[in-house]
Design a protein around this motif. Structure first.
Motif, PDB file in Angstrom:
ATOM      1  N   MET A   1      17.532  -0.118   2.132  1.00  0.00           N
ATOM      2  CA  MET A   1      16.231   0.269   1.585  1.00  0.00           C
ATOM      3  C   MET A   1      15.230   0.381   2.723  1.00  0.00           C
ATOM      4  O   MET A   1      15.133  -0.506   3.570  1.00  0.00           O
ATOM      5  CB  MET A   1      15.743  -0.782   0.573  1.00  0.00           C
ATOM      6  N   THR A   2      14.468   1.465   2.739  1.00  0.00           N
ATOM      7  CA  THR A   2      13.513   1.658   3.813  1.00  0.00           C
ATOM      8  C   THR A   2      12.317   0.752   3.642  1.00  0.00           C
ATOM      9  O   THR A   2      12.019   0.258   2.546  1.00  0.00           O
ATOM     10  CB  THR A   2      13.018   3.112   3.845  1.00  0.00           C
ATOM     11  N   THR A   3      11.584   0.568   4.747  1.00  0.00           N
ATOM     12  CA  THR A   3      10.369  -0.250   4.672  1.00  0.00           C
ATOM     13  C   THR A   3       9.377   0.359   3.711  1.00  0.00           C
ATOM     14  O   THR A   3       8.732  -0.322   2.917  1.00  0.00           O
ATOM     15  CB  THR A   3       9.748  -0.369   6.075  1.00  0.00           C
ATOM     16  N   GLU A   4       9.254   1.701   3.745  1.00  0.00           N
ATOM     17  CA  GLU A   4       8.323   2.382   2.856  1.00  0.00           C
ATOM     18  C   GLU A   4       8.653   2.102   1.396  1.00  0.00           C
ATOM     19  O   GLU A   4       7.777   1.806   0.579  1.00  0.00           O
ATOM     20  CB  GLU A   4       8.353   3.881   3.128  1.00  0.00           C
ATOM     21  N   THR A   5       9.950   2.183   1.039  1.00  0.00           N
ATOM     22  CA  THR A   5      10.368   1.918  -0.336  1.00  0.00           C
ATOM     23  C   THR A   5      10.108   0.475  -0.715  1.00  0.00           C
ATOM     24  O   THR A   5       9.661   0.178  -1.823  1.00  0.00           O
ATOM     25  CB  THR A   5      11.859   2.247  -0.504  1.00  0.00           C
ATOM     26  N   THR A   6      10.364  -0.448   0.219  1.00  0.00           N
ATOM     27  CA  THR A   6      10.130  -1.860  -0.053  1.00  0.00           C
ATOM     28  C   THR A   6       8.667  -2.128  -0.331  1.00  0.00           C
ATOM     29  O   THR A   6       8.315  -2.827  -1.289  1.00  0.00           O
ATOM     30  CB  THR A   6      10.610  -2.714   1.137  1.00  0.00           C
ATOM     31  N   VAL A   7       7.791  -1.515   0.474  1.00  0.00           N
ATOM     32  CA  VAL A   7       6.354  -1.693   0.266  1.00  0.00           C
ATOM     33  C   VAL A   7       5.941  -1.157  -1.094  1.00  0.00           C
ATOM     34  O   VAL A   7       5.192  -1.786  -1.848  1.00  0.00           O
ATOM     35  CB  VAL A   7       5.556  -1.001   1.394  1.00  0.00           C
ATOM     36  N   ALA A   8       6.465   0.043  -1.443  1.00  0.00           N
ATOM     37  CA  ALA A   8       6.128   0.635  -2.736  1.00  0.00           C
ATOM     38  C   ALA A   8       6.605  -0.245  -3.877  1.00  0.00           C
ATOM     39  O   ALA A   8       5.896  -0.450  -4.866  1.00  0.00           O
ATOM     40  CB  ALA A   8       6.745   2.023  -2.841  1.00  0.00           C
ATOM     41  N   THR A   9       7.816  -0.791  -3.745  1.00  0.00           N
ATOM     42  CA  THR A   9       8.343  -1.651  -4.795  1.00  0.00           C
ATOM     43  C   THR A   9       7.510  -2.912  -4.931  1.00  0.00           C
ATOM     44  O   THR A   9       7.183  -3.346  -6.039  1.00  0.00           O
ATOM     45  CB  THR A   9       9.807  -2.009  -4.492  1.00  0.00           C
ATOM     46  N   ALA A  11       4.390  -3.239  -4.175  1.00  0.00           N
ATOM     47  CA  ALA A  11       3.108  -2.856  -4.758  1.00  0.00           C
ATOM     48  C   ALA A  11       3.236  -2.656  -6.265  1.00  0.00           C
ATOM     49  O   ALA A  11       2.370  -3.072  -7.040  1.00  0.00           O
ATOM     50  CB  ALA A  11       2.590  -1.579  -4.090  1.00  0.00           C
ATOM     51  N   ASP A  12       4.342  -2.019  -6.684  1.00  0.00           N
ATOM     52  CA  ASP A  12       4.563  -1.810  -8.114  1.00  0.00           C
ATOM     53  C   ASP A  12       4.730  -3.137  -8.849  1.00  0.00           C
ATOM     54  O   ASP A  12       4.180  -3.331  -9.947  1.00  0.00           O
ATOM     55  CB  ASP A  12       5.818  -0.963  -8.341  1.00  0.00           C
ATOM     56  N   GLN A  13       5.474  -4.032  -8.249  1.00  0.00           N
ATOM     57  CA  GLN A  13       5.679  -5.339  -8.878  1.00  0.00           C
ATOM     58  C   GLN A  13       4.359  -6.092  -9.009  1.00  0.00           C
ATOM     59  O   GLN A  13       4.093  -6.730 -10.030  1.00  0.00           O
ATOM     60  CB  GLN A  13       6.698  -6.146  -8.083  1.00  0.00           C
ATOM     61  N   ALA A  14       3.530  -6.021  -7.973  1.00  0.00           N
ATOM     62  CA  ALA A  14       2.232  -6.690  -8.024  1.00  0.00           C
ATOM     63  C   ALA A  14       1.343  -6.069  -9.096  1.00  0.00           C
ATOM     64  O   ALA A  14       0.642  -6.773  -9.833  1.00  0.00           O
ATOM     65  CB  ALA A  14       1.560  -6.615  -6.653  1.00  0.00           C
ATOM     66  N   LEU A  15       1.375  -4.727  -9.181  1.00  0.00           N
ATOM     67  CA  LEU A  15       0.573  -4.040 -10.185  1.00  0.00           C
ATOM     68  C   LEU A  15       1.010  -4.434 -11.594  1.00  0.00           C
ATOM     69  O   LEU A  15       0.180  -4.726 -12.463  1.00  0.00           O
ATOM     70  CB  LEU A  15       0.702  -2.527 -10.006  1.00  0.00           C
TER      71      LEU A  15
END
Length: 277
Positions: A1-9, A11-15
């Motif tokens: 998993m890329t860093t970008e995808t990890t950050v997005a995930t 962020a989604d979990q936090a949201l």
């Protein structure tokens, strides 16, 4: 998993954690059973639910669709991101002598197999999932071919759509990729989400008479105490008396703008029923 995808995930979990907490604020169960209680039976009838149907109600809240759907004899599963709302729904169903299943689930990642349900419904619920296409894809995925998808959503130009527009300057901006909930009340947006995977789309704009909250002060105070998004907006302004007063007045002005000549306020919503190809 890329860093970008990890950050997005992340962020989604936090949201979604914030969404879960937000809808547990106040008393949405009161809103569902005192103000918008008529919407559930409207969607049950429009979707044609009955004893032969296996139904999934997505973002079900405390069951304003799921309970009347189960009362028709349908086999119903009600899911929501917020467990507290499901607990209230369970109590209501027990009091009504109605049997159905309840489960915590994310509308953007439903824990059910493809082509499982005869009907998939959501009443002013799935519209609050942040990624509209992902949520729409899930609704379609779990519905069997020939099954129905029934939705009620607040329209962008109607009262609740304009409530969110009114509160927007007073809340933190959503993260990138999150879409405004009232877009689900725009039929062209919904057509785009569902695409050619459905047919026989029936859509109509209808009005809910919110006569109990036609007084501006009564509406403002009710939503400040019961409606999660409004409570969250005010909490974010807790240290700013001037901005709090501005939002107070903005909500009063909103009600005045929508009051009819006879003094009532009507909340516009979009009713959509589509058949999966």
């Amino acid at each position: 998993m890329t860093t970008e995808t990890t950050v997005a995930t992340d962020a989604d979990q936090a949201l979604k954690a914030r969404h879960r907490a937000m809808w547990a604020l106040g008393d949405y169960h009161a809103v569902a059973t005192e103000i918008i209680q008529d919407l559930g039976p409207v969607l049950v009838e429009a979707t044609g639910l009955g004893p032969d149907d296996h139904v999934l109600d997505v973002a079900a809240g405390s069951g304003n669709v799921a309970i009347p759907a189960a009362a028709t004899g349908a086999r119903v599963i009600a899911t929501d991101l917020t467990p507290e709302l499901l607990d209230q729904g369970k109590a209501d169903a027990a009091a009504a002598g109605v049997s159905l299943e309840w489960g915590v689930a994310d509308a953007e990642n439903l824990p059910y197999a493809d082509d499982t349900f005869d009907a998939v419904t959501s009443c002013v619920g799935v519209m609050f999932a942040p990624h509209h296409q992902t949520a729409a894809d899930e609704l379609i995925r779990v519905c069997r071919p020939g099954g129905r998808i029934g939705l009620i959503s607040w329209t962008p130009t109607g009262f609740i759509g304009q409530l969110f527009a009114t509160m927007k300057p007073y809340v933190a901006p959503p993260p990138p990729g999150a879409q405004p909930p009232p877009l689900w009340g725009d039929i062209e947006h919904v057509r785009g989400l569902l695409g050619d995977r459905v047919t026989e789309i029936r859509a109509s704009q209808q009005l809910l008479n919110a006569r109990e909250l036609s007084d501006p002060v009564a509406f403002r105070d009710y939503f400040k105490h019961n409606y999660g998004p409004t409570i969250a907006a005010y909490r974010g302004l807790a240290e700013d008396a001037e901005r709090t007063a501005e939002l107070d007045q903005a909500l009063l002005d909103l009600v005045e703008r929508f009051r009819t000549p006879d003094g009532t306020v009507e909340w516009e919503y979009l009713l959509v029923v589509a058949t999966k190809v």
